[in-house]
Write a protein that holds these residues in place. Sequence first.
Motif, mmCIF file in Angstrom:
data_model
loop_
_atom_site.group_PDB
_atom_site.id
_atom_site.type_symbol
_atom_site.label_atom_id
_atom_site.label_comp_id
_atom_site.label_asym_id
_atom_site.label_seq_id
_atom_site.Cartn_x
_atom_site.Cartn_y
_atom_site.Cartn_z
ATOM 1 N N ILE A 106 -12.323 -13.642 -13.067
ATOM 2 C CA ILE A 106 -12.937 -15.364 -13.067
ATOM 3 C C ILE A 106 -11.943 -16.046 -13.428
ATOM 4 O O ILE A 106 -12.697 -17.115 -12.150
ATOM 5 N N SER A 107 -10.977 -16.345 -13.708
ATOM 6 C CA SER A 107 -9.674 -17.103 -13.990
ATOM 7 C C SER A 107 -8.545 -17.250 -12.347
ATOM 8 O O SER A 107 -8.832 -17.777 -11.732
ATOM 9 N N PHE A 108 -9.151 -15.680 -11.803
ATOM 10 C CA PHE A 108 -7.983 -15.500 -10.349
ATOM 11 C C PHE A 108 -9.283 -15.894 -9.444
ATOM 12 O O PHE A 108 -8.368 -16.516 -8.651
ATOM 13 N N ALA A 109 -10.420 -15.531 -9.403
ATOM 14 C CA ALA A 109 -11.476 -15.805 -8.666
ATOM 15 C C ALA A 109 -11.636 -17.644 -8.340
ATOM 16 O O ALA A 109 -11.448 -18.339 -7.345
ATOM 17 N N GLY A 110 -11.329 -18.208 -9.934
ATOM 18 C CA GLY A 110 -12.047 -19.545 -9.735
ATOM 19 C C GLY A 110 -10.890 -20.066 -9.227
ATOM 20 O O GLY A 110 -10.868 -21.352 -8.683
#
Length: 207
Positions: free
Chosen positions: A15-19
């Motif tokens: 999620i953090s990578f995509a966000g």
Amino acid sequence: MLWMVFSSLLLATLISFAGSVQLGPVNFGTIHTALNKNKQSAIRFGFGGSLPELLYCGLAFASANLLDQFEGFQNTLKYLTIGVLLIFGTFLIFQKSSSTNSKLNMKSGNEVWLGLTFGLLNPQLYPFWLFVITNLKTNQLLTSDHWLVQSVFVFGAALGAFLLQYLVAEFTSRKREFIYMRLTKNYNQILGAIIIAIALIQLLMNL
């Protein structure tokens, strides 16, 4: 418990990578550092820029029901971020581009602390993680309240952001010569103009 810890880490990292794939101060700073210094300096900047994920994600866990009380604080951070983008973009426009060799020989400074400062001025992190955590719990994707599971999730938030910054630093460093040739060594002015345009768009959206 082991599976919940692993799934929490993997979920937060993804999620953090995509966000983190967005045009913001940290991404711009990593690119600028890679072009003006070297890959190692850019990685250190990106590492510093990913550390605030620990703060804001942890804060989101601790204050999931207090979003309304922080509305004024978030608005202040939004305008601070716009100000940082305007200043950074203006600085780039008036910064003289130098040769490739001089960029590679520049001494490293406090990239970690500078990246940390840029990351702290990102107003999207706290509401982003608050929204993510609330929805994960609502959809039964994050059901454990155990401190270890939540701590690993917070760590994964920082890990995902750092992995993206590492890739940005790696790609920019490898394509440095291509960027110089394509932009005719005016990348500072072009990048600065893009940053200012984004800041103005954000300003109009918040008026």
